[in-house]
Scaffold this motif. Structure first.
Motif, PDB file in Angstrom:
ATOM      1  N   GLY A 146       0.843  -1.185   0.000  1.00 58.47           N
ATOM      2  CA  GLY A 146       0.000   0.000   0.000  1.00 58.47           C
ATOM      3  C   GLY A 146       0.876   1.231   0.000  1.00 58.47           C
ATOM      4  O   GLY A 146       1.981   1.202   0.527  1.00 58.47           O
ATOM      5  N   ARG A 167      -2.785   3.723   5.664  1.00 62.23           N
ATOM      6  CA  ARG A 167      -4.235   3.565   5.489  1.00 62.23           C
ATOM      7  C   ARG A 167      -4.595   2.702   4.284  1.00 62.23           C
ATOM      8  O   ARG A 167      -5.685   2.156   4.222  1.00 62.23           O
ATOM      9  N   ARG A 168      -3.703   2.594   3.331  1.00 60.83           N
ATOM     10  CA  ARG A 168      -4.004   1.822   2.114  1.00 60.83           C
ATOM     11  C   ARG A 168      -3.417   0.411   2.132  1.00 60.83           C
ATOM     12  O   ARG A 168      -3.596  -0.328   1.178  1.00 60.83           O
ATOM     13  N   ASP A 181      -3.452  -3.222   2.439  1.00 59.89           N
ATOM     14  CA  ASP A 181      -4.533  -4.203   2.487  1.00 59.89           C
ATOM     15  C   ASP A 181      -4.093  -5.584   2.013  1.00 59.89           C
ATOM     16  O   ASP A 181      -4.915  -6.474   1.840  1.00 59.89           O
TER      17      ASP A 181
END
Length: 176
Positions: A82, A86-87, A89
């Motif tokens: 990511g 926050r990204r 995954d």
């Protein structure tokens, strides 16, 4: 190419399980740019990871109810995929953490970014485990607890060899 050094990249996780008693800071309760929580909502996926095994098959006491909190030096392509925390995954360590959360019956997985220096010095807290590409050394064992290694690497350096004289056969010619 010669391997100059072999490194054992430890863990479950390079798992610094002694972390609960270490010193340092923690992420804000609502999350910030250094942490992110994925909620599987009793499902079988965390991010892009499909988990395996039996839900709730292992017992794990966590710092936050129904949540596995994992720290690492993020992002780390291939391990934690990511562009930002926050990204993240997917990735090898992210999906390993997702499988641990699932098998512990936890619906949430929180990942938090901490510096490499803080990890190896035991200067962070409020997490369940750390997963990072850290070689186990005697000095690091003095301040953190490691699991058995879950990955071994033959990391090396490629160097140009010295030129050979016309009369010195190359090693490739020796085997012919």
């Amino acid at each position: 190419m010669r391997t100059l050094r072999t490194l054992a990249v430890p863990a479950l996780g390079t798992v610094l399980l002694a972390a609960l008693t270490a010193c340092g800071g923690s992420a804000s309760p609502g999350g910030d740019s250094t942490s992110h929580t994925t909620d599987a909502k009793e499902g079988r996926t965390y991010g892009e990871c499909e988990v395996t095994g039996e839900r709730g098959s292992i017992d794990l006491e966590t710092v936050e109810k129904d949540t596995l909190t994992v720290v690492g030096d993020l992002p780390s392509p291939g391990w934690w995929n990511g562009d930002t925390v926050r990204r993240i995954d997917n990735g090898y360590e992210y999906c390993m953490a997702a499988n641990l959360a699932y098998r512990a019956g936890l619906s949430k997985l929180t990942v938090r970014n901490v510096s490499f220096d803080a990890l190896v010095a035991g200067k962070t807290n409020d997490f369940d485990l750390a997963l990072a590409e850290i070689s186990i050394t005697d000095q690091r064992r003095k301040v953190v607890d490691f699991s058995a290694p879950y990955f071994a690497s033959n990391i090396g350096v490629l160097v140009k060899s010295a030129p050979r004289s016309p009369r010195t056969p190359s090693p490739a010619c020796d085997s012919a």
